[in-house]
Scaffold this active site. Structure first.
Site, PDB file in Angstrom:
ATOM      1  N   GLU A 120      51.236  43.843  34.874  1.00 49.26           N
ATOM      2  CA  GLU A 120      49.947  44.290  34.354  1.00 49.26           C
ATOM      3  C   GLU A 120      49.162  44.926  35.496  1.00 49.26           C
ATOM      4  O   GLU A 120      49.154  44.413  36.612  1.00 49.26           O
ATOM      5  CB  GLU A 120      49.172  43.099  33.790  1.00 49.26           C
ATOM      6  CG  GLU A 120      47.741  43.386  33.402  1.00 49.26           C
ATOM      7  CD  GLU A 120      46.974  42.141  32.968  1.00 49.26           C
ATOM      8  OE1 GLU A 120      45.741  42.119  33.172  1.00 49.26           O
ATOM      9  OE2 GLU A 120      47.594  41.183  32.455  1.00 49.26           O
ATOM     10  N   GLU A 125      37.899  46.465  35.410  1.00 47.68           N
ATOM     11  CA  GLU A 125      37.596  45.133  34.896  1.00 47.68           C
ATOM     12  C   GLU A 125      36.395  44.568  35.640  1.00 47.68           C
ATOM     13  O   GLU A 125      36.280  44.697  36.856  1.00 47.68           O
ATOM     14  CB  GLU A 125      38.791  44.192  35.039  1.00 47.68           C
ATOM     15  CG  GLU A 125      38.586  42.883  34.295  1.00 47.68           C
ATOM     16  CD  GLU A 125      39.840  42.018  34.240  1.00 47.68           C
ATOM     17  OE1 GLU A 125      39.969  41.252  33.277  1.00 47.68           O
ATOM     18  OE2 GLU A 125      40.675  42.131  35.163  1.00 47.68           O
TER      19      GLU A 125
END
Length: 305
Positions: A120, A125
């Protein structure tokens, strides 16, 4: 590949067809245990949580009009590309507005077909009132970020072990990379090279000419004016990217509270005055939803090369 200095356009997500080749999650947040229902495409469309605005940009948002009662979750959106992209791909996302606010946890990230085994990449974020983006890799054990950090990495390395829950993380140091600052500056562009797994960020006024010149059909002619990346995770003895990553799909989502944004030790320092209880869910998710007027992505395009 057109030449040593040009990459073919693989896919353009923009305009009226932006959502045509994304799958909507259609379920509760079982990933980060956020207090949202990620709705299916039918509900996202009918509730105006995913649509194309008058400027031709894609909007993905948290429901800010429904009165949510105790023990219920608020509707939001998570979408994943149907297409998967191999090592060597470059993704570019031009974003005008990103979600922010207490309890809000947006992300633009990638995942392999067998998550988490296939890796990932967290491109964008952050949580709550953060002003700096956090970039991360998540892998199975055996992958570590370089220490000391690569000489051409602009951001600051934090966690180095990509196999722990937080992944190996890098904090963006350029201004206006996340939250209200990002939006006030008119947004910006994020680019990711899925090879050395490098991530770049440019605020609106600093977008390189090679990216400003791009069209929905043109090749990417050069990276020469990109400068050093915010985060650089070189493939090598510390982490063999090919061994830890499969082909990746792109994911865009917005969750609320959950294991990071809602953790009391993290939420309280920034947001304890948000309501009467000092608790993430109680003071934000339940109620009329007017606290989520800024909890939306506005995206000009996402492209893969």
């Amino acid at each position: 590949l057109l030449s040593a200095f040009a990459l073919d356009l693989l896919k353009d997500y923009s305009g009226a067809s932006f959502f045509d080749e994304w799958d909507f999650f259609g379920g509760w947040d079982n990933l980060t245990l956020g207090d949202v229902n990620w709705v299916d495409k039918s509900n996202a469309t009918s509730k105006k949580l995913a649509f194309i605005n008058g400027a031709g940009n894609a909007i993905l948002k948290v429901d800010n009009t429904t009165n949510v009662v105790w023990q219920n979750k608020r509707d939001s959106v998570r979408v994943t590309t149907r297409k998967v992209y191999p090592i060597g791909t470059i993704w570019i996302a031009d974003i005008v507005h990103m979600p922010f606010g207490c309890s809000v946890w947006p992300a633009l990230w990638t995942k392999g077909p067998l998550w988490p085994a296939d890796g990932e990449i967290d491109i964008i974020e952050g949580i709550n009132l953060m002003q700096n983006n956090q970039i991360a890799l998540h892998t199975q054990p055996g992958c570590n970020h370089s220490s000391p950090a690569p000489a051409n990495q602009r951001g600051l390395s934090d966690q180095l072990d990509c196999g722990v829950e937080a992944g190996c993380t890098v904090r963006e140091t350029a201004p206006n990379s996340f939250g209200s600052g990002f939006n006030s500056a008119g947004g910006g562009v994020y680019a990711t090279h899925f090879d050395a797994s490098s991530v770049w960020f440019w605020s609106r006024q600093n977008i390189p000419a090679s990216i400003r010149r791009l069209s929905p059909t043109s090749a990417l002619a050069s990276l020469d004016d990109w400068g050093p990346p915010s985060a650089n995770f070189p493939s090598g003895t510390n982490c063999n990217i090919a061994n830890h990553f499969g082909s990746q799909s792109l994911v865009i989502d917005i969750t609320l509270c959950g294991t990071w944004a809602g953790a009391p030790t993290i939420y309280s320092p920034q947001c304890s005055a948000q309501g009467k209880t000092g608790k993430c869910y109680d003071d934000n998710v339940i109620g009329t939803g007017d606290k989520y007027n800024d909890a939306y992505f506005e995206i000009k395009y996402v492209r893969a090369y």
